[in-house]
Structure formats: structure tokens, C-alpha cells
Design an enzyme around this catalytic site. Structure first.
Site, short mmCIF file in Angstrom:
data_model
loop_
_atom_site.label_atom_id
_atom_site.label_comp_id
_atom_site.label_asym_id
_atom_site.label_seq_id
_atom_site.Cartn_x
_atom_site.Cartn_y
_atom_site.Cartn_z
N CYS A 144 0.86 -1.29 0.00
CA CYS A 144 0.13 0.10 -0.13
C CYS A 144 0.91 1.41 0.14
O CYS A 144 1.73 1.36 1.06
CB CYS A 144 -0.81 0.17 1.30
SG CYS A 144 -1.69 1.62 1.42
N LYS A 192 -10.82 -8.10 5.51
CA LYS A 192 -10.87 -7.52 6.54
C LYS A 192 -11.31 -8.14 7.98
O LYS A 192 -12.51 -8.36 7.85
CB LYS A 192 -11.28 -5.93 6.62
CG LYS A 192 -10.68 -5.16 5.43
CD LYS A 192 -11.32 -3.90 5.08
CE LYS A 192 -10.54 -3.15 3.95
NZ LYS A 192 -11.32 -1.75 3.58
N ILE A 228 -6.33 1.90 5.79
CA ILE A 228 -5.07 1.85 6.40
C ILE A 228 -4.18 2.88 5.66
O ILE A 228 -4.53 3.39 4.74
CB ILE A 228 -4.28 0.35 5.94
CG1 ILE A 228 -4.10 0.56 4.51
CG2 ILE A 228 -4.67 -0.66 6.82
CD1 ILE A 228 -3.13 -1.01 3.94
N SER A 235 -2.74 9.20 6.10
CA SER A 235 -1.33 9.03 5.87
C SER A 235 -0.66 10.19 6.27
O SER A 235 0.29 10.04 7.10
CB SER A 235 -0.93 8.22 4.66
OG SER A 235 -1.20 9.15 3.62
#
Length: 248
Positions: free
Chosen positions: A32, A59, A72, A86
Site C-alpha cells: 500500500c 478485513k 490503512i 497517512s
């Protein structure tokens, strides 16, 4: 302590225990780009951490207690405090942990890096659209033209600044925040999009010498193996290249 190469936790898995004192946990996935941002900052600052990889096609139910949409990366500390998105996670790590600050202290310079990040904002979705088009056998000429234009804009920034890195003469936060998409250009079949950007190519070569970037580099063959399985909708994609769980 679980490392970057630990297997993903998926549906039906048990949640991990409490985060140990003196450690921060990142919920991540090896391939990712958004998680890659936070992992670069963790590595660059030498922050003691553990990695819990999440299977994004299966998940765990418990993961929605960490992020309401199951996205995420997510950071979790020993006080059960959660930080996600992020860029926010990276800024949090830089603010909370000692060592060299990756964001500038000067308010204007910090704001300038965030403005540069806004100029970069079209690159991630365009890269993804190009990848999907190429993988599905569709024409992506117009998409690549648009991506090249965005990369030319980044080239102009380096030319104007006359610096090796986007933040100046040494690596800083902005470089780590944009790097994951440049590392993926070759894997995505888009390496030719920087053919006419010499300053950007110099920046890429310089980034590849950085210890944090080197430590988190994923071999092209492994990345391609992941993509092959991912586009087959195979939930095993996320553990591609792992023969056995690696704990460190």
C-alpha cells in the site's frame, strides 16, 4: 514483535493484544503506497514499532474498531490512541518522536511543503487509473498524457528551486510523502512518464540512495506477483512472496 514481512490478518482472525509500552503499532499492508508513507517516516526517524498487516480483501471485523472505514494506515500507541490518514499519521510521528525533524520548523517552510503536496494530489489517482487500464487491456493514452503533465509540474518545482530534493538539499517530509508513487512507476508500467523530466530522474536516483527508502524497497518481481493475484481478486495477493511468517 511483528515486522514488515508478517502475514496479513484477515476475517476470522483474533485481534492483536495491547500495544507494548515504548512501541507504536502501525496497521498496514506491504504493497500500500499510503502505508508506505508512514513506514518510511518510522524507519527514517528510527522509531521502535510493530507492524500488523491487514488483508484488504478480507478485513477482520475487529479492524473496524481501529478505523471506521477499515482503511490503512492506522497508528496505535500503548494508551490506545488511534491516528489515521497517512499525512496526519506522518506529521504525528514527526511531532511526537525525537530525532531529526522531517517537517521544517519554520511555519512558512512547513506550509510550503504542504502546498507542494497539494500540487501532487492528482498523481496517485492518475497512477491507479493508468494501472487499471493497462491491466484490463484498455487504452490509457489520455491518462498517461495527464500523468506526464502532473509529473512535469513536479519537474518545474525542482527546476525553480534548483535543489536535489523537494524540501531543499536534503530529504525531508515532502520527499517521503510523494516517494511511494515514484517507486511504483516502473512496476505499474509507467516508467516512461519521467523520460523527459531530468531533474525528477535525478531526484529519483537520489531517493534510491536513502537508507529508509532502501530498507523498505520491494523487489519488482514480488510486486508484480502481488498485482497479478490482486487483479484476479485473490485474497492471497497480500501475502505474496512470504514463504513463512517472519517475526522480528
Amino acid at each position: 514483535m511483528s515486522g514488515d514481512l508478517s502475514r496479513c490478518l484477515g476475517k476470522g482472525s483474533c485481534p492483536p493484544g495491547p500495544v507494548p509500552e515504548g512501541v507504536i503499532r502501525i496497521y498496514s499492508m506491504r504493497f500500500c503506497p499510503y502505508s508506505h508513507r508512514a513506514r518510511l517516516v518510522l524507519k527514517a526517524k528510527g522509531i521502535r514499532h510493530e507492524v500488523i498487516n491487514i488483508n484488504l480483501k478480507s478485513k477482520p471485523d475487529w479492524y473496524y474498531t481501529k478505523h471506521p472505514f477499515g482503511q490503512i494506515p492506522v497508528l496505535e500507541n500503548s494508551q490506545c490512541q488511534l491516528v489515521y490518514e497517512s499525512v496526519i499519521a506522518c506529521e504525528y510521528l514527526d511531532d511526537v518522536y525525537p530525532g531529526r525533524k522531517l517537517f521544517p520548523y519554520d511555519p512558512y517552510e512547513r506550509a510550503r511543503q504542504k502546498m507542494l503536496l497539494e500540487l501532487f494530489c492528482k498523481v496517485p489517482p492518475l497512477s491507479k487509473e493508468c494501472l487499471i487500464a493497462l491491466r484490463c487491456g484498455r487504452d490509457c493514452t489520455d491518462l498517461k498524457v495527464a500523468l506526464r503533465q502532473e509529473l512535469c509540474n513536479m519537474e518545474e518545482i525542482l527546476e525553480y528551486q534548483n535543489t536535489t530534493f523537494f524540501g531543499g538539499d536534503c530529504i525531508s517530509m515532502i520527499d517521503y510523502l510523494v516517494w511511494p508513487w515514484f517507486e511504483r512507476l516502473d512496476v505499474y508500467g509507467l516508467a516512461d512518464c519521467v523520460n523527459h523530466t531530468p531533474m525528477l530522474r535525478l531526484w529519483i536516483a537520489s531517493m534510491k540512495q536513502d537508507p529508509a527508502v532502501c530498507a523498505l524497497h520491494t523487489d519488482k518481481s514480488v510486486f508484480l506477483g502481488f498485482l497479478n493475484l490482486y487483479f484476479q481478486n485473490n485474497p492471497c495477493a497480500f501475502d505474496f512472496g512470504l514463504c513463512n511468517p517472519i517475526i522480528r
